[in-house]
Design a protein around this motif. Structure first.
Motif, mmCIF file in Angstrom:
data_model
loop_
_atom_site.group_PDB
_atom_site.id
_atom_site.type_symbol
_atom_site.label_atom_id
_atom_site.label_comp_id
_atom_site.label_asym_id
_atom_site.label_seq_id
_atom_site.Cartn_x
_atom_site.Cartn_y
_atom_site.Cartn_z
ATOM 1 N N ASP A 1 -6.017 -3.294 -17.979
ATOM 2 C CA ASP A 1 -5.042 -3.783 -18.575
ATOM 3 C C ASP A 1 -3.637 -3.923 -18.533
ATOM 4 O O ASP A 1 -2.261 -3.802 -19.449
ATOM 5 C CB ASP A 1 -5.017 -2.324 -19.931
ATOM 6 C CG ASP A 1 -4.915 -1.150 -18.556
ATOM 7 O OD1 ASP A 1 -3.982 -1.360 -17.650
ATOM 8 O OD2 ASP A 1 -5.724 0.030 -18.783
ATOM 9 N N GLY A 2 -3.579 -3.950 -17.082
ATOM 10 C CA GLY A 2 -2.455 -4.564 -16.808
ATOM 11 C C GLY A 2 -1.719 -2.960 -16.438
ATOM 12 O O GLY A 2 -0.694 -2.604 -15.492
ATOM 13 N N VAL A 3 -1.980 -0.905 -17.246
ATOM 14 C CA VAL A 3 -1.052 0.256 -17.251
ATOM 15 C C VAL A 3 -2.266 0.422 -16.203
ATOM 16 O O VAL A 3 -1.091 1.650 -15.909
ATOM 17 C CB VAL A 3 -0.310 0.127 -18.680
ATOM 18 C CG1 VAL A 3 0.653 -0.191 -18.780
ATOM 19 C CG2 VAL A 3 -1.415 0.482 -19.227
ATOM 20 N N SER A 4 -3.049 1.000 -15.962
ATOM 21 C CA SER A 4 -3.455 1.975 -16.224
ATOM 22 C C SER A 4 -4.321 2.015 -14.921
ATOM 23 O O SER A 4 -4.064 0.564 -13.578
ATOM 24 C CB SER A 4 -5.805 1.920 -16.052
ATOM 25 O OG SER A 4 -5.205 2.351 -17.712
ATOM 26 N N LEU A 5 -4.499 2.749 -13.326
ATOM 27 C CA LEU A 5 -4.228 3.045 -12.252
ATOM 28 C C LEU A 5 -5.422 3.537 -11.723
ATOM 29 O O LEU A 5 -6.012 4.833 -12.765
ATOM 30 C CB LEU A 5 -3.759 3.806 -11.697
ATOM 31 C CG LEU A 5 -1.604 3.107 -11.952
ATOM 32 C CD1 LEU A 5 -0.868 4.487 -10.893
ATOM 33 C CD2 LEU A 5 -1.462 2.077 -11.183
ATOM 34 N N GLU B 1 -3.706 -1.743 -3.572
ATOM 35 C CA GLU B 1 -3.125 -3.024 -3.831
ATOM 36 C C GLU B 1 -1.665 -2.490 -3.916
ATOM 37 O O GLU B 1 -1.009 -1.377 -3.564
ATOM 38 C CB GLU B 1 -3.343 -3.177 -5.726
ATOM 39 C CG GLU B 1 -5.274 -3.518 -5.996
ATOM 40 C CD GLU B 1 -5.115 -3.740 -7.027
ATOM 41 O OE1 GLU B 1 -4.525 -3.376 -7.503
ATOM 42 O OE2 GLU B 1 -5.858 -3.984 -7.340
ATOM 43 N N PRO B 2 -1.010 -3.668 -3.560
ATOM 44 C CA PRO B 2 0.202 -3.506 -3.257
ATOM 45 C C PRO B 2 1.227 -2.940 -4.922
ATOM 46 O O PRO B 2 1.598 -3.640 -5.299
ATOM 47 C CB PRO B 2 0.890 -4.786 -2.840
ATOM 48 C CG PRO B 2 -0.074 -5.407 -3.589
ATOM 49 C CD PRO B 2 -1.140 -5.231 -3.361
ATOM 50 N N ILE B 3 0.910 -1.505 -4.816
ATOM 51 C CA ILE B 3 1.615 -0.819 -6.433
ATOM 52 C C ILE B 3 2.520 0.105 -5.151
ATOM 53 O O ILE B 3 2.541 0.830 -4.632
ATOM 54 C CB ILE B 3 0.327 -0.677 -6.648
ATOM 55 C CG1 ILE B 3 -0.901 -0.827 -7.334
ATOM 56 C CG2 ILE B 3 1.101 0.330 -8.061
ATOM 57 C CD1 ILE B 3 -2.117 -0.982 -8.131
ATOM 58 N N SER B 4 3.342 0.181 -6.118
ATOM 59 C CA SER B 4 4.145 1.566 -6.095
ATOM 60 C C SER B 4 4.570 1.845 -7.652
ATOM 61 O O SER B 4 4.821 1.359 -8.534
ATOM 62 C CB SER B 4 6.019 0.755 -6.133
ATOM 63 O OG SER B 4 5.781 0.631 -4.558
ATOM 64 N N ILE B 5 4.776 3.355 -7.311
ATOM 65 C CA ILE B 5 4.717 4.387 -8.664
ATOM 66 C C ILE B 5 6.265 5.485 -8.122
ATOM 67 O O ILE B 5 6.231 5.997 -7.457
ATOM 68 C CB ILE B 5 3.450 5.089 -9.064
ATOM 69 C CG1 ILE B 5 2.901 5.696 -7.562
ATOM 70 C CG2 ILE B 5 2.075 4.211 -9.343
ATOM 71 C CD1 ILE B 5 1.511 6.967 -7.873
ATOM 72 N N ASN B 6 6.040 5.713 -9.705
ATOM 73 C CA ASN B 6 7.223 7.053 -9.261
ATOM 74 C C ASN B 6 6.820 8.211 -8.926
ATOM 75 O O ASN B 6 5.379 8.143 -8.743
ATOM 76 C CB ASN B 6 7.974 7.247 -10.970
ATOM 77 C CG ASN B 6 6.609 7.911 -11.932
ATOM 78 O OD1 ASN B 6 6.043 8.589 -11.510
ATOM 79 N ND2 ASN B 6 7.247 7.504 -12.575
ATOM 80 N N ILE C 1 3.409 8.601 -15.174
ATOM 81 C CA ILE C 1 3.832 9.607 -15.484
ATOM 82 C C ILE C 1 5.433 9.476 -16.113
ATOM 83 O O ILE C 1 5.860 8.714 -14.955
ATOM 84 C CB ILE C 1 4.456 11.178 -14.889
ATOM 85 C CG1 ILE C 1 2.758 11.361 -15.024
ATOM 86 C CG2 ILE C 1 4.059 11.422 -15.972
ATOM 87 C CD1 ILE C 1 3.228 12.635 -13.638
ATOM 88 N N GLY C 2 5.837 8.991 -17.422
ATOM 89 C CA GLY C 2 6.722 8.969 -18.053
ATOM 90 C C GLY C 2 7.918 9.947 -17.293
ATOM 91 O O GLY C 2 7.669 10.554 -16.672
ATOM 92 N N TYR C 3 8.931 9.388 -16.800
ATOM 93 C CA TYR C 3 9.947 9.822 -16.762
ATOM 94 C C TYR C 3 11.500 10.699 -17.566
ATOM 95 O O TYR C 3 11.140 10.839 -18.710
ATOM 96 C CB TYR C 3 11.559 9.166 -15.538
ATOM 97 C CG TYR C 3 12.663 10.567 -15.184
ATOM 98 C CD1 TYR C 3 12.200 11.721 -14.007
ATOM 99 C CD2 TYR C 3 13.134 10.150 -15.879
ATOM 100 C CE1 TYR C 3 13.452 12.559 -13.319
ATOM 101 C CE2 TYR C 3 14.827 11.420 -15.148
ATOM 102 C CZ TYR C 3 14.100 12.223 -14.254
ATOM 103 O OH TYR C 3 15.669 12.914 -13.580
#
Lengths: 269, 126
Positions: A202-206, A157-162, A263-265
């Motif tokens: 849930d919108g947050v889990s990958l 899916e078109p997802i961007s992550i840190n 993961i949070g920065y």
């Protein structure tokens, strides 16, 4: 009587003139203050404009600096990768060669994160679709796999992550695809490797799924107790680095299902 | 055209040697590795190659684009640019010099092979 009228008239005229003179004086003072204020205002506007320009320039410089740092990180990883290849080419022992090549592919998976980080005008996020595609294609190329023998199917899916999440994620994909390429299709066996990546409801889990339809894992192999560094990396990166969940499906071939959150920065400086 | 002679111009010694090994594996001959524009011009005179692989960012006074211009002014040798810089300004500048290809680092051996063969082929059939 006449004298009184004349006197009143004189007083009246004097009052009027006085009033006029006073008005002129007040008007002049007001005008002067207005001029002063407008000068002040002009000065302030100029000052703010210069401050804005300074801020914009500084922001531009910082962005340039950030790009330069990403470029240098990438360049250094390339040097490490070249160094490992120089060393590998000097080895006759296939086991040593394989160790060096595995290390090189891990470095490349990390370097690729940096490439995808600063390409699409976004310095903070990694776009997963091009990253995963290129990572997998690089592995197929370095193991000399004919795409007609083992087919690569990606559904991302078109997802961007840190970058904090993308780096372990890339290493996990690197290990799992490498394992499949090395062991799932012995001889000339045909097959396919699938990589799926999606965001859950849930919108947050990958969720990442890497699967092949090869010979499957040895029945007695416990993924958590295995000796291979590749699988140890996968288990630890999923559970300790990403705080995620790893599920191994053994059926036709093998599928690894990784569920995690970005993961949070953590501020380091 | 196998055993074509190639000059590698790259200021990172480790990367230059990795490229050299790849070229040898692909059955090309490497005339030399030059780390600056001035060095490259001298190597071209010493042992004229069939093709030059040119990094854009180099040590010394000349960058890769200026060096390529200087080589092309003297000899009809195709130049392929290699660079990690995805800097549009440099890419545009490179396009203005007559170049025979452009490889963004890191590149795969296969891409290197194709780029070299195409450049040599283009030169032959001009």
């Amino acid at each position: 009587m006449n004298m009184l009228i004349i006197l009143l008239l004189v007083v009246f005229i004097v009052l009027i003139f006085g009033g006029i003179l006073l008005s002129i004086e007040v008007a002049m003072r007001l005008g002067h203050r207005l001029l002063e204020k407008s000068h002040d205002l002009e000065h302030e506007i100029g000052e703010r404009h210069r401050a804005q320009l300074r801020a914009e320039t500084s922001l531009g410089e910082k962005e340039l600096l950030l790009r330069e740092i990403h470029h240098r990180v990438k360049n250094n990883m390339q040097i490490v990768s070249s160094l490992l290849r120089l060393q590998s080419r000097q080895q006759d022992d296939p086991v040593t060669k394989a160790i060096l090549d595995d290390s090189r592919s891990r470095i490349s998976a990390m370097a690729l994160v940096h490439e995808n980080l600063y390409q699409p005008d976004n310095l903070a996020k990694v776009s997963l679709r091009p990253y995963i595609q290129e990572l997998a294609m690089n592995l197929f190329a370095s193991y000399n796999i004919e795409p007609s023998r083992i087919v690569l199917i990606t559904d991302v899916e078109p997802i961007s992550i840190n970058i904090e999440t993308a780096t372990p994620c890339g290493l996990i994909i690197n290990e799992l695809v490498t394992n499949s390429l090395k062991y799932a299709f012995p001889g000339d066996r045909l097959g396919e490797i699938r990589i799926d990546f999606k965001r859950l409801a849930d919108g947050v889990s990958l969720q990442l799924r890497v699967a092949d339809n090869g010979v499957g894992l040895p029945a007695d192999l416990d993924v958590r107790r295995g000796k291979s560094l590749g699988l140890q990396l996968v288990v630890n990166l999923v559970e300790n680095q990403l705080q995620g969940e790893l599920l191994v499906e053994r059926g036709q071939g093998v599928a690894f299902l990784v569920t995690f959150k970005e993961i949070g920065y953590e501020k380091r400086i | 055209m196998s055993r074509a002679k190639i000059l590698v111009v790259e200021d990172e010694w480790i990367i230059a040697n990795d490229i050299k090994d790849s070229l040898i594996e692909l059955d090309y001959r490497v005339t030399a590795i030059a780390s600056s524009g001035e060095d490259a011009l001298a190597r071209v005179e010493e042992d004229p190659p069939d093709l030059v692989l040119m990094d854009i960012v180099l040590k010394g006074a000349m960058n890769g684009i200026e060096t390529a211009r200087a080589i092309r002014a003297r000899r009809d040798i195709p130049v392929i640019y290699l660079t990690a810089y995805d800097n549009q300004f440099l890419v545009d500048q490179a396009k203005q010099t007559e170049n025979f290809g452009y490889l963004l680092k890191p590149f795969k051996d296969r891409e290197l092979h194709i780029a070299i063969d195409m450049a040599l082929h283009r030169k032959q059939h001009r």
